[in-house]
Design an enzyme around this catalytic site. Structure first.
Site, short mmCIF file in Angstrom:
data_model
loop_
_atom_site.label_atom_id
_atom_site.label_comp_id
_atom_site.label_asym_id
_atom_site.label_seq_id
_atom_site.Cartn_x
_atom_site.Cartn_y
_atom_site.Cartn_z
N ARG B 51 -8.24 -10.04 -3.96
CA ARG B 51 -7.32 -9.59 -2.90
C ARG B 51 -5.89 -9.57 -3.41
NH1 ARG B 51 -8.81 -14.41 1.34
NH2 ARG B 51 -11.04 -14.46 0.87
N ASP B 53 -1.95 -10.03 -1.40
CA ASP B 53 -1.34 -10.37 -0.11
C ASP B 53 -0.48 -9.23 0.45
OD1 ASP B 53 -2.33 -12.82 0.37
OD2 ASP B 53 -0.64 -13.93 -0.50
N ARG B 198 3.03 -16.39 -7.70
CA ARG B 198 4.28 -16.52 -6.93
C ARG B 198 4.83 -17.95 -6.99
NH1 ARG B 198 2.73 -13.79 -1.36
NH2 ARG B 198 4.72 -14.77 -0.76
#
Lengths: 246, 246
Positions: B51, B53, B198
């Site tokens: 995935r 975000d 991140r």
């Protein structure tokens, strides 16, 4: 009251153009709302060098406004940028004479138009260039561009809706620059009519595609009729790049 | 039935992430809607390498799906791209073995993170890089990055919500590249946990700002607790750059 001149940039993709329109998000209304906040609710009118259409970008739009506030110049940029939405930025602020006018004193402008020639669409470029994945004959386009240079009545190259009476404009420079798959048009002139750059680009692209003969640009100008020129190129490729003053 | 592998790119700014969520616009749902149209209303499930975000971009996400259609390979790209919204593009399509799996057979990934260090915000970059207009000590950041290289339990560098049990990952390369005012982080590894890139970027930025000592990265890893690492850098700077297979 002091008059301030600002150079601003904006991503036009989320705006219904520069000029205020009822219940639309426009660059002018965002600027005026921000100035109103800085002036404790008092209206401040903003004047630009000219409008830009929905989806058209600016790298160097120029505006002016009057303010009674005594904020040091370097604080103006910070104050404005901290309140403006993140698709508009103030790049420069200077204090100018009371008779300065962003529109009436503009001596010339540069527009750029970006055409993405690559075969595949680029999702990151979708709002920032016109995707035209077809071969273009750049030499013919340069030949055609020469006919647009100089002073002409550009009636054929502006929207039929244009209400300005004097349609004579001088184009000082047209340059086609190819960088990888991006074709960049530079137009420098003393002023441009409504949709003029987009119609010139659309017409030059049709020249490059072999649909219009380079030599017929001269006749298209002489017809003084919008229907003889080519298509209007889409808004997303257009940037108001710079405004010149004395 | 044939299995197809596609390399796709997307501008993540207008998506609620990759994965299907009820009544949200996601990359997966756009892909599946498009395939459904191509299959006369029949559902086609799409599997991705992983995935991304909300707000995170992809330059080289990989997906696979099964189809009974006998379209020539070069027509697949055209058919998909003509139906997909313009913030997603299919870059490559190939037919693969029936046991190929975009997620389970991925051998590694590259992520890049873009930080815009220039003083003024750039309205054209607002969705495509993280604006951080402060001085960073790149040397300390490089020193700190060395502690992240290799195989570690990255519990401290993933969201506390992560449900994966095995949090050991191997980072093969971390590179910091400065191009004008843009600082680009490259991370290559065998896999990355939820928010891991991140959090590493956020932590390295705090190292570059003098808030975290480069040497303390070793201890942060050893704590195996999210609260010891730095902030999670914002989504808009992150790109899934490439997925590696054998």
């Amino acid at each position: 009251m002091q008059r301030f001149k600002c150079k601003i940039a904006y991503d036009g993709s989320q705006f219904s153009g520069y000029q205020v329109q009822p219940s639309k998000r426009t660059v002018q209304s965002e600027l005026e709302n921000t100035l109103k906040k800085l002036h404790k609710g008092q209206e401040v009118k903003v004047y630009a060098s000219g409008r830009t259409d929905a989806g058209v970008h600016a790298k160097g739009q120029v505006i002016h406004f009057d303010s009674p506030l005594t904020i040091p110049l370097e604080r103006w940029i910070i104050a404005l940028n901290s309140l403006l939405p993140n698709d508009i930025v103030v790049l420069e602020v200077e204090q100018v004479e009371d008779n300065f006018h962003a529109r009436f004193q503009a001596k010339g402008k540069e527009y750029r138009y970006f055409v993405n020639l690559s075969n595949t669409r680029d999702p990151f470029q979708r709002n920032f260039s016109y995707h035209h994945p077809y071969k273009l004959d750049i030499q013919s386009m340069n030949d055609a561009a020469k006919y647009l240079l100089g002073s002409h009545d550009f009636t054929s190259f502006c929207s039929a809706k244009t209400e300005v009476e004097d349609k004579i404009r001088e184009i000082r420079k047209i340059e086609l620059i190819q960088q990888d798959t991006m074709l960049i048009f530079r137009f420098v002139g003393n002023g441009f009519l409504y949709n003029m750059v987009r119609i010139m680009v659309g017409t030059l692209i049709q020249v490059g595609s072999g649909q219009i003969n380079p030599g017929s640009i001269k006749e298209i100008i002489e017809h003084k009729d919008r229907k003889y020129a080519g298509k209007t190129a889409p808004a997303e490729g257009l940037y108001l790049w710079e405004v010149y003053y004395d």
